[in-house]
Design a protein around this motif. Structure first.
Motif, short mmCIF file in Angstrom:
data_model
loop_
_atom_site.label_atom_id
_atom_site.label_comp_id
_atom_site.label_asym_id
_atom_site.label_seq_id
_atom_site.Cartn_x
_atom_site.Cartn_y
_atom_site.Cartn_z
N THR A 218 0.83 -1.20 0.00
CA THR A 218 0.00 0.00 0.00
C THR A 218 0.87 1.25 0.00
O THR A 218 0.59 2.21 -0.73
CB THR A 218 -0.95 0.00 1.21
N GLN B 200 2.09 1.74 -3.48
CA GLN B 200 1.02 2.24 -4.34
C GLN B 200 0.79 3.73 -4.10
O GLN B 200 0.66 4.51 -5.05
CB GLN B 200 -0.28 1.47 -4.08
N LYS C 273 -9.64 7.51 -4.49
CA LYS C 273 -8.26 7.19 -4.90
C LYS C 273 -7.62 6.24 -3.89
O LYS C 273 -6.91 5.30 -4.26
CB LYS C 273 -7.44 8.47 -5.05
N GLU D 91 -8.93 2.73 -4.45
CA GLU D 91 -8.32 2.18 -5.67
C GLU D 91 -6.90 1.66 -5.38
O GLU D 91 -6.55 0.53 -5.74
CB GLU D 91 -8.27 3.24 -6.76
N LEU D 92 -6.11 2.49 -4.72
CA LEU D 92 -4.72 2.11 -4.45
C LEU D 92 -4.62 0.98 -3.44
O LEU D 92 -3.79 0.07 -3.59
CB LEU D 92 -3.93 3.34 -3.99
N ASN E 271 -6.84 -1.39 -2.99
CA ASN E 271 -7.24 -2.61 -3.69
C ASN E 271 -6.15 -3.08 -4.65
O ASN E 271 -5.93 -4.29 -4.80
CB ASN E 271 -8.57 -2.42 -4.40
N ASN E 272 -5.43 -2.16 -5.27
CA ASN E 272 -4.28 -2.55 -6.09
C ASN E 272 -3.22 -3.24 -5.24
O ASN E 272 -2.62 -4.22 -5.67
CB ASN E 272 -3.66 -1.33 -6.78
N ALA E 273 -3.00 -2.71 -4.04
CA ALA E 273 -2.02 -3.30 -3.13
C ALA E 273 -2.47 -4.70 -2.71
O ALA E 273 -1.65 -5.63 -2.65
CB ALA E 273 -1.82 -2.41 -1.91
N ALA F 205 -4.29 -6.81 -4.37
CA ALA F 205 -4.12 -7.72 -5.51
C ALA F 205 -2.65 -8.00 -5.80
O ALA F 205 -2.30 -9.10 -6.23
CB ALA F 205 -4.80 -7.14 -6.74
N GLY F 206 -1.79 -7.01 -5.56
CA GLY F 206 -0.39 -7.15 -5.93
C GLY F 206 0.55 -7.65 -4.86
O GLY F 206 1.68 -8.05 -5.15
#
Length: 144
Positions: free
Chosen positions: A65, A68, A114, A117-118, A120-122, A124-125
């Motif tokens: 996170t 991101q 925002k 979004e970030l 959730n990207n973290a 997943a990644g």
């Protein structure tokens, strides 16, 4: 890159006990047993593999996170993550059936859309998220 940990177990499954250690010394002969894994609800008698996975997941996700956020131009003041692992016993034995990440964050200048979004990207990644074969949910909230 490789990382490692090790365990020593003595005795039968239910009556035995063991220790886990890491090369960094973060864990040094930390005791674990059937009791600490399945019977001690307080979690105070010793560690267990699922607790260690939860701590690893919380740490991995927090760092992911932060990356991101930094990539999007935001510097977090604080990211506090708890990973809650649910264990269930089925016909094939015990499994991790769910993971809930609870993130509380202070990030100046970011709006909630925002941030979500970030985060959730973290989720997943994060490498630990990707290795777990369980649904992972996220409860992320900005504070302050």
């Amino acid at each position: 890159m490789q990382r490692s940990g090790n365990a020593v177990w003595r005795g039968a499954g239910k009556d035995g006990s063991g220790t886990v250690s890491t090369p960094s010394g973060a864990l040094k002969e930390q005791p674990y047993s059937f009791r600490t894994r399945f019977e001690d609800e307080s979690g105070r008698a010793g560690t267990n593999p699922e607790e260690l996975i939860a701590a690893a997941h919380a740490g991995c996700f927090s760092m992911a996170t932060a990356f991101q956020l930094a990539g999007a131009g935001f510097t977090p003041e604080e990211l506090r993550t708890e990973a809650q692992i649910t264990m269930t016993q089925g016909a094939g034995g015990w499994s991790i059936s769910a993971v809930k990440l609870v993130l509380r964050a202070r990030v100046p200048g970011i709006d909630d859309a925002k941030f979500q979004e970030l985060a959730n990207n973290a989720k997943a990644g994060c490498p630990v998220s990707r290795v777990l074969n369980a649904p992972i949910t996220l409860d992320a909230k900005l504070e302050g």
